[in-house]
Design an enzyme around this catalytic site. Structure first.
Site, mmCIF file in Angstrom:
data_model
loop_
_atom_site.group_PDB
_atom_site.id
_atom_site.type_symbol
_atom_site.label_atom_id
_atom_site.label_comp_id
_atom_site.label_asym_id
_atom_site.label_seq_id
_atom_site.Cartn_x
_atom_site.Cartn_y
_atom_site.Cartn_z
ATOM 1 C CG HIS A 41 41.683 43.414 28.723
ATOM 2 N ND1 HIS A 41 42.105 42.139 28.972
ATOM 3 C CD2 HIS A 41 42.729 44.226 29.026
ATOM 4 C CE1 HIS A 41 43.351 42.173 29.420
ATOM 5 N NE2 HIS A 41 43.750 43.423 29.464
ATOM 6 C CG ASP A 77 40.134 39.386 27.955
ATOM 7 O OD1 ASP A 77 39.920 40.150 26.992
ATOM 8 O OD2 ASP A 77 40.944 39.638 28.868
ATOM 9 C CG ASP A 105 53.332 40.740 30.730
ATOM 10 O OD1 ASP A 105 54.188 41.138 29.921
ATOM 11 O OD2 ASP A 105 53.562 40.558 31.940
ATOM 12 C CB SER A 106 46.723 42.181 28.592
ATOM 13 O OG SER A 106 46.286 42.072 29.912
HETATM 14 N N1 ARG Z 1 45.110 43.130 32.545
HETATM 15 C C1 ARG Z 1 46.530 43.165 32.425
HETATM 16 C C2 ARG Z 1 46.930 43.831 31.113
HETATM 17 O O1 ARG Z 1 46.103 44.499 30.530
HETATM 18 C C3 ARG Z 1 47.149 41.809 32.628
HETATM 19 C C4 ARG Z 1 47.144 41.439 34.041
HETATM 20 C C5 ARG Z 1 47.675 40.096 34.292
HETATM 21 N N2 ARG Z 1 47.868 39.983 35.690
HETATM 22 C C6 ARG Z 1 48.391 38.918 36.290
HETATM 23 N N3 ARG Z 1 48.589 38.984 37.560
HETATM 24 N N4 ARG Z 1 48.690 37.837 35.646
HETATM 25 O O2 ARG Z 1 48.068 43.853 30.721
#
Ligand code: ARG
Length: 288
Positions: A83, A136, A232-233
């Site tokens: 993503h 992902d 952080d993703s």
């Molecule tokens: N989708 C988020 C990003 O693009 C990461 C989210 C992680 N959330 C969590 N509660 N661990 O950075």
């Protein structure tokens, strides 16, 4: 609402709206001390395989253009979240992003220490399901190799590190409060690997996210407070010296009952046909 949170990085206003909707009682632990929420500062030398993905064209130069995390698994090979390479996040297909870089060895994104390496090619898992978030992961091949010692090993299927209760650490430069405060310095948070049954209970699919044990692993704390967050993703979840997960999604950040969901690295290894390379450390995985 969960979809909005997953995309919050490119749409900060939606994140703000979502944060307001979280009851204060459950949001409080997330605001504790912040990567990752509930975390602590670390120097990148302690986790040299943690890299930042950067595009100054798209995200501005302030924090070195950081927009996602990644993990170096070969000298020229970085794993990240699929993503992170989506048009939703980048505003264009990754191939059109001329200045996509991997930043290694830089604890503080305000500084210019470490290396910035151009990305030669991007491979996004064709099996990635952008609705349910299964599969992902993406592979970046770098134009030059990273310095020696930057690489971490990956967990293979059946790795004991996936057992529920295992201590794990997640690393990143993401939101340290759950309210859009992106960190400029690397942080880490200690969490525990949770059982598939409890991840399924947390995310049965009724309100957006569905936990898929085959391609995901979840981790967190029963009382919340420690978690990855937006920004952080793609970054690593590490246990027993191996990367076991990539930050993928979650409902809010650090909320009790809503653990962080990670891409299961062993599933990526299997899909990529890297299992043999794992058994032979002299042949690190390269490209796809
Ligand atoms: N989708 C988020 C990003 O693009 C990461 C989210 C992680 N959330 C969590 N509660 N661990 O950075």
């Amino acid at each position: 609402m969960r979809r909005a949170l997953v995309r919050a990085l490119s749409r900060p206003l939606i994140l703000a709206a979502a944060a307001v909707a979280i009851p204060l009682g459950s949001a409080a632990p997330a605001a504790s001390d912040g990567v990752v929420v509930g975390g602590f500062p670390v120097d990148v030398s302690e986790s040299p395989w943690t890299v930042a993905l950067s595009s100054r064209d798209r995200f501005g130069g302030m924090r070195s253009g950081q927009f996602c995390g990644g993990v170096a698994v070969g000298p020229s090979t970085v794993l990240t979240a699929a993503h992170c390479m989506s048009e939703d996040v980048l505003g264009a297909p990754p191939g059109q992003l001329a200045d996509l870089k991997v930043v290694a060895g830089r604890t503080d994104l305000y500084r210019d220490t470490g290396q910035e390496v151009s990305v030669r090619s991007v491979w996004v898992n064709p099996g990635y399901d952008s609705v349910g978030n299964a599969g992902d992961f993406a592979v970046l091949t770098l134009a030059q190799p990273l310095p020696a010692g930057t690489v971490i090993g990956m967990a293979a299927e059946g790795d004991p590190a996936y057992e529920a209760g295992t201590d794990a650490v997640v690393y990143g430069w993401g939101d340290s409060t759950g309210f859009g405060a992106y960190s400029h310095s690397l942080r880490a948070a200690r969490v525990h690997v949770l059982s598939d049954a409890s991840c399924e209970r947390a995310y049965p699919g009724t309100s957006g996210g569905t936990y898929d044990a085959r391609s995901m692993v979840c981790a967190g704390e029963v009382r919340g407070g420690r978690d990855a967050c937006q920004g952080d993703s793609g970054g690593p979840l590490v246990a027993q010296g191996r990367v076991i997960g990539l930050v993928s999604w979650g409902s809010g950040c650090g909320r009790p009952g809503s653990p962080g969901v990670y891409t299961r690295v062993s599933d990526a290894v299997k899909t990529l046909g890297w299992t043999r390379a794992l058994r032979d450390p002299t042949r690190p995985p390269e490209g796809v």
